[in-house]
Enzyme design. Structure first.
Site, PDB file in Angstrom:
ATOM      1  N   TYR A 123       7.337 -19.282  51.686  1.00 42.01           N
ATOM      2  CA  TYR A 123       7.648 -19.071  50.272  1.00 42.01           C
ATOM      3  C   TYR A 123       7.322 -20.323  49.462  1.00 42.01           C
ATOM      4  O   TYR A 123       6.772 -20.249  48.361  1.00 42.01           O
ATOM      5  CB  TYR A 123       9.124 -18.696  50.087  1.00 42.01           C
ATOM      6  N   SER A 131      15.756 -24.342  37.153  1.00 43.28           N
ATOM      7  CA  SER A 131      15.037 -23.107  36.841  1.00 43.28           C
ATOM      8  C   SER A 131      15.981 -21.988  36.418  1.00 43.28           C
ATOM      9  O   SER A 131      17.117 -21.895  36.883  1.00 43.28           O
ATOM     10  CB  SER A 131      14.248 -22.664  38.080  1.00 43.28           C
ATOM     11  N   GLN A 190      14.663 -24.973  32.509  1.00 43.82           N
ATOM     12  CA  GLN A 190      13.436 -24.171  32.373  1.00 43.82           C
ATOM     13  C   GLN A 190      13.813 -22.738  32.054  1.00 43.82           C
ATOM     14  O   GLN A 190      14.723 -22.168  32.662  1.00 43.82           O
ATOM     15  CB  GLN A 190      12.619 -24.234  33.662  1.00 43.82           C
ATOM     16  N   TYR A 210      12.523 -18.684  31.468  1.00 43.57           N
ATOM     17  CA  TYR A 210      11.668 -17.519  31.351  1.00 43.57           C
ATOM     18  C   TYR A 210      12.270 -16.662  30.251  1.00 43.57           C
ATOM     19  O   TYR A 210      13.470 -16.342  30.281  1.00 43.57           O
ATOM     20  CB  TYR A 210      11.634 -16.712  32.649  1.00 43.57           C
ATOM     21  N   THR A 227       8.339 -21.567  30.369  1.00 45.68           N
ATOM     22  CA  THR A 227       7.187 -21.190  31.195  1.00 45.68           C
ATOM     23  C   THR A 227       6.546 -19.936  30.618  1.00 45.68           C
ATOM     24  O   THR A 227       7.218 -18.915  30.436  1.00 45.68           O
ATOM     25  CB  THR A 227       7.625 -20.957  32.648  1.00 45.68           C
ATOM     26  N   ARG A 257       1.884 -12.863  45.913  1.00 45.43           N
ATOM     27  CA  ARG A 257       2.000 -13.895  46.947  1.00 45.43           C
ATOM     28  C   ARG A 257       2.030 -13.192  48.303  1.00 45.43           C
ATOM     29  O   ARG A 257       3.063 -12.687  48.744  1.00 45.43           O
ATOM     30  CB  ARG A 257       3.259 -14.729  46.694  1.00 45.43           C
ATOM     31  N   LYS A 277       5.145 -24.815  29.405  1.00 44.88           N
ATOM     32  CA  LYS A 277       4.525 -24.998  30.715  1.00 44.88           C
ATOM     33  C   LYS A 277       3.660 -23.789  31.069  1.00 44.88           C
ATOM     34  O   LYS A 277       4.101 -22.651  30.928  1.00 44.88           O
ATOM     35  CB  LYS A 277       5.611 -25.181  31.780  1.00 44.88           C
ATOM     36  N   HIS A 327       0.833 -22.913  37.558  1.00 46.55           N
ATOM     37  CA  HIS A 327       2.021 -22.452  38.277  1.00 46.55           C
ATOM     38  C   HIS A 327       1.899 -22.724  39.774  1.00 46.55           C
ATOM     39  O   HIS A 327       2.342 -21.927  40.611  1.00 46.55           O
ATOM     40  CB  HIS A 327       2.261 -20.955  38.026  1.00 46.55           C
ATOM     41  N   ASP A 351       0.892 -30.551  36.013  1.00 52.31           N
ATOM     42  CA  ASP A 351       1.620 -29.903  37.105  1.00 52.31           C
ATOM     43  C   ASP A 351       0.605 -29.251  38.025  1.00 52.31           C
ATOM     44  O   ASP A 351      -0.233 -28.469  37.574  1.00 52.31           O
ATOM     45  CB  ASP A 351       2.574 -28.844  36.541  1.00 52.31           C
ATOM     46  N   GLY A 382      -0.805 -29.756  42.447  1.00 53.99           N
ATOM     47  CA  GLY A 382      -1.644 -30.506  43.372  1.00 53.99           C
ATOM     48  C   GLY A 382      -1.193 -31.909  43.679  1.00 53.99           C
ATOM     49  O   GLY A 382      -1.829 -32.594  44.487  1.00 53.99           O
ATOM     50  N   GLY A 414       6.784 -30.259  42.427  1.00 55.18           N
ATOM     51  CA  GLY A 414       7.646 -29.194  42.906  1.00 55.18           C
ATOM     52  C   GLY A 414       7.658 -29.063  44.421  1.00 55.18           C
ATOM     53  O   GLY A 414       8.657 -29.349  45.069  1.00 55.18           O
ATOM     54  N   ARG A 415       6.521 -28.643  44.992  1.00 54.55           N
ATOM     55  CA  ARG A 415       6.488 -28.447  46.441  1.00 54.55           C
ATOM     56  C   ARG A 415       6.904 -29.705  47.195  1.00 54.55           C
ATOM     57  O   ARG A 415       7.582 -29.621  48.215  1.00 54.55           O
ATOM     58  CB  ARG A 415       5.083 -28.038  46.882  1.00 54.55           C
TER      59      ARG A 415
END
Length: 411
Positions: free
Chosen positions: A62, A144, A166, A168, A194, A203, A284, A308, A339, A341, A362-363
């Site tokens: 995920y 989030s 953040q 939505y 976002t 995904r 974003k 994203h 944001d 990479g 993030g990751r």
């Protein structure tokens, strides 16, 4: 013929025990501790490997996965591999301060911990752990809308931190207004809206796992539970996973998507958000220069150039490649963030040199959270700062403020 025997001024001898003991490895521990594993991690790739060993495959994928064939994700990371530094020499780099200013406030380095959903799924400490680690490191943390801890509880866990929120924009505007009020009441003063999720991306790793929220045990999951007992023990002995902001959300990802994302959102809705939010406003998901110009003209405080994390539209534009053009287009009317990479402090230096005010990460911190909870996030942030300082010195830049486009190019 006379044979000449070799001679030596340094004849061989048997080593003394104390000399031999000094070069022998220390007695190994039968079970390495979490702290030792984290301390031995030399970079984010090592942290990622630790995360993969600890978390069940469905949870790791995920975080690690992206949309469809995952080309957007791969290209975002690969763009940083094409960075070529052009260091200056004979510069005084005894000091290389990493502090910078974001939205009128000083932070310890140009890093923002990005909003991520389902964070307590990675580790039982979840958003609270991330917020505390961010506060210690002196960088902002963004909670989030799809988080598993309330804004109030995040603020209580890290009262000295700079906590952002953040949003939505959901179909029910009344619900969005309540969410904004909760964030404001918790002391959050920066809102990140976002805008690149009118519908959810495909995904495929999650689809193949049959992922639900919270995770459930299928037959394959039973085996994963046996192989990852520490994660499952934490998961089963913690409070049930729920969306802290969106009450009554369904447990299937498709149902969550139908509830969460509104495909009718336009620039006009940003005007409504601006009227309802007293603090700074960032948008974003910007992936075009013309959209960046429109948002700057609308008076937003910041733009986040982002696809994203490759998790929405596959083959989307690569943020690092877009960055210089967007910075040139908006000038000093609004702050520009990057944001996607970012895997090292050197990546942060490259993005700032190309015009970013800071990088959303993030990751990277989720790998740390999976690998070791709060201590894992601490380790990630220390690695990022150490790599940033080293890169600044090797570039001949006496600090973040000295980074500019003359020091870097994309091959």
């Amino acid at each position: 013929m006379k044979v000449i025997e070799p001679t030596s001024d340094d004849p061989r001898r048997l080593p003394r025990w104390r000399e031999l003991r000094a070069v022998l490895p220390a007695r190994p521990r039968l079970v390495p501790s979490r702290e030792r594993r984290l301390a031995a991690a030399a970079d984010l790739a090592d942290i990622r490997r630790l995360a993969r060993r600890r978390a069940p495959r469905v949870v790791f994928d995920y975080v690690d996965g992206a949309a469809e064939s995952e080309l957007s994700l791969a290209r975002s990371v690969e763009a940083f591999a094409r960075v070529e530094f052009r260091p200056r020499v004979l510069r005084d780099v005894a000091e290389a301060p990493t502090e910078t200013e974001i939205l009128g406030r000083r932070v310890a380095m140009p890093v923002v911990l990005a909003p991520t959903g389902f964070t307590r799924m990675m580790h039982r400490e979840g958003e609270r752990a991330v917020a505390r680690a961010a506060a210690r490191a002196g960088v902002p943390y963004t909670l989030s809308t799809m988080g598993t801890t309330t804004a109030r509880d995040v603020a209580a866990a890290a009262p000295g931190g700079w906590n952002w929120f953040q949003l939505y924009v959901v179909r029910d505007r009344g619900r969005s207004r309540e969410t904004l009020d909760q964030a404001r009441d918790a002391g959050m003063d920066v809102l990140v809206v976002t805008v690149d999720v009118p519908v959810a991306g495909a995904r495929l790793r999650d689809v193949r796992h049959g992922m639900t929220m919270p995770p459930s045990l299928h037959w394959r999951g039973v085996l994963q539970a046996a192989l990852r007992p520490a994660w499952w023990f934490d998961f089963l002995t913690s409070e049930p996973l729920t969306f802290a902001t969106v009450e009554g959300a369904p447990d299937d990802l498709a149902g969550i998507t139908d509830l969460m994302f509104d495909p009718t959102v336009t620039l006009r809705d940003l005007e409504w958000i601006r009227s309802a939010w007293p603090g700074s406003l960032l948008v974003k998901g910007v992936q075009r220069v013309d959209d960046a110009k429109d948002l700057a003209a609308a008076g937003v405080d910041g733009l986040v150039v982002s696809n994203h994390g490759g998790r929405q539209l596959d083959r989307a534009a690569t943020p690092l490649e877009l960055l210089p053009g967007i910075v040139a287009a908006v000038g000093d009317r609004t702050e520009v963030f990057l944001d996607g990479g970012v895997r090292s402090g050197a990546d942060v230096a490259a993005a700032v040199a190309l015009g970013a005010r800071a990088c959303f990460v993030g990751r990277a911190y989720l790998y740390g959270l999976m690998a070791g909870g709060e201590a894992g996030v601490d380790r990630v942030l220390r690695l990022l700062r150490a790599e940033l300082v080293r890169t600044l010195r090797l570039l001949g830049a006496g600090g973040v403020a000295a980074l500019d486009s003359d020091l870097v190019r994309l091959r």
